[in-house]
Scaffold this active site. Structure first.
Site, short mmCIF file in Angstrom:
data_model
loop_
_atom_site.label_atom_id
_atom_site.label_comp_id
_atom_site.label_asym_id
_atom_site.label_seq_id
_atom_site.Cartn_x
_atom_site.Cartn_y
_atom_site.Cartn_z
N HIS A 177 0.83 -1.22 0.00
CA HIS A 177 0.00 0.00 0.00
C HIS A 177 0.87 1.27 0.00
O HIS A 177 0.43 2.33 0.46
CB HIS A 177 -0.90 0.08 1.26
CG HIS A 177 -1.94 -0.98 1.36
ND1 HIS A 177 -2.23 -1.63 2.54
CD2 HIS A 177 -2.77 -1.50 0.44
CE1 HIS A 177 -3.19 -2.51 2.34
NE2 HIS A 177 -3.54 -2.44 1.08
N ARG A 236 -8.16 -11.52 5.87
CA ARG A 236 -6.81 -11.97 6.25
C ARG A 236 -6.61 -11.86 7.76
O ARG A 236 -7.09 -10.92 8.38
CB ARG A 236 -5.76 -11.12 5.54
CG ARG A 236 -5.54 -11.52 4.10
CD ARG A 236 -4.60 -10.58 3.40
NE ARG A 236 -5.29 -9.83 2.38
CZ ARG A 236 -4.84 -8.74 1.79
NH1 ARG A 236 -3.67 -8.25 2.10
NH2 ARG A 236 -5.54 -8.13 0.86
#
Ligand code: AMP
Length: 393
Positions: A177, A236
């Site tokens: 990210h 996740r």
């Protein structure tokens, strides 16, 4: 000039055409199910969505269809108007510390990093090759998710595993990210209007990561060797004790692939709530006193706060905490729970009225708060376009 920002997946291709340097979005769209008989092509023009379902056998056909539609819809008169194409590339390893102009060598390097991102890097390279074929004279740029975190010091990126694993196989924290953490931290620095800055960026969407940013440089981040590490996410797990894997594999008689898939796809908010990976559903569940949703929400908040707290110590205090991505930009209850949990220790005071904001830039802490809290919508396509413009000039 017009710049295309591209995010190619194994069976999808997201695009945005921007007028630069004005930063205006001219059109955007998505091609899904590439390689299937019923591929879906969607393009947004002047607020209208045009959708077509047809067979798109590969990425080259997808790129040709995208370029044809830009002409047919009179968005551009000819291909020459497109002066640059910027690609999001997931993994740049230790090689790429910034965005780069694409050459054959760069494409080979991106493909060579496929061991680190087996689903993403080959797809990114396929997207780049498709554009090289059809627009051979247009300059292309690769913008890496990992590059912004290459400023992390050794103490942040090394794992305390055998050192040989790092030297021989590149086992280390890379972080992801990066374009988002870079964009929102730079914007926060502008808003703070200070030279020396300590910022914690909280990118929480379906995937999520947190970064410690000192004077504009990433010094630590929660994702690791892969995007499975760090905070709890939509599906996740984030960090867990690795010894859980062989234990559960033996109990359930499952392979390592199945166990890792469970941690990637069946864990996080979804795994704990047994309901949904989407924070909106979790919050609805909390409001209906659904115990599983309450458990998922609380666990999510705790794990985010643990990282923010540790980065506060690492940075030696902090000027601003920045919320971004789907949950960070839109979820009033998630931001409130996080800030309130941190509040008493870090002296942060939330402005409850300002915290009602959704998808807009806003300061959501009170003037008395010791740390400023911002909501800053992320814009990864814009970062791609800005870097592309910088490098093709
Ligand atoms: P992203 O990966 O940044 O696109 O974020 C997607 C996630 O953001 C979704 O899975 C939701 O969990 C969350 N999200 C999006 N809109 C909202 C909202 N209005 N309230 C709470 N969560 C939201």
């Amino acid at each position: 000039m017009k710049i295309l920002a591209i995010n190619a997946g194994s069976s999808s291709l997201k695009f945005q055409l921007l007028e630069m340097p004005q930063k205006t979005v001219i059109t955007s769209g998505l091609i899904e199910r590439i390689g299937f008989d019923d591929s879906i092509y969607t393009i947004k023009v002047n607020g209208d969505k045009i959708k077509e379902v047809k067979s798109i056998p590969n990425h080259s056909v997808a790129v040709q269809m995208l370029l044809d539609s830009l002409i047919n819809l009179k968005i551009v008169e000819n291909y020459e108007e497109i002066r640059g194409v910027g690609h999001r590339v997931v993994h740049g390893g230790e090689k790429f510390v910034d965005s780069v102009l694409i050459t054959d060598e760069v494409i080979n390097e991106i493909e060579a990093l496929k061991d680190f991102a087996p689903l993403h890097n080959p797809a990114n390279a396929t997207g780049i090759r498709a554009f090289s074929e059809i627009l051979p004279n247009v300059k292309q740029v690769a913008v890496f998710d990992t590059a912004f975190h290459q400023t992390m010091p050794e103490e942040a990126y090394l794992y305390p595993a055998p050192y040989k694993w790092y030297k021989a196989y590149g086992v280390r924290r890379y972080g992801f990210h990066g374009t988002s953490h870079k964009y929102v931290s730079q914007r926060a620095i502008e808003l703070l209007n200070k030279e020396v800055t300590k910022i914690i960026t909280v990118h929480i969407g379906n995937g999520g990561s947190i970064s410690a940013i000192k004077n504009g440089k990433s010094i630590d981040t929660s994702m690791g060797f892969t995007p499975l590490a760090g905070i709890m996410m939509g599906t996740r797990s984030g960090d867990i004790d690795p010894s859980i894997l062989p234990y559960v594999m033996e109990k359930e008689g499952i392979s390592i692939e199945k166990a890792i898939t469970a941690l990637n796809n069946e864990s996080g908010l979804k795994g704990i709530s047994n309901k949904s990976s989407d924070m909106r559903d979790i919050v609805n569940g909390v409001n209906e006193f659904d115990g599983n949703c309450v458990r998922a929400f609380n666990l999510f908040v705790k794990r985010v706060c643990d990282f923010i707290g540790s980065y506060f110590i690492l940075l030696g205090g902090c000027d601003a905490i920045v919320f971004t991505a789907g949950i960070g930009e839109n979820s009033e209850p998630a931001r409130k729970a996080i800030v309130e949990r941190l509040g008493s220790s870090l002296g942060i005071i939330l402005d409850n009225e300002a915290n009602k904001v959704m998808g807009e830039e806003k300061i959501i802490s009170t003037p008395e708060s010791k740390v400023k809290v911002f909501v800053i919508p992320t814009d990864e396509e814009l970062v791609i376009a800005i870097d592309t413009l910088r490098l093709i000039k």
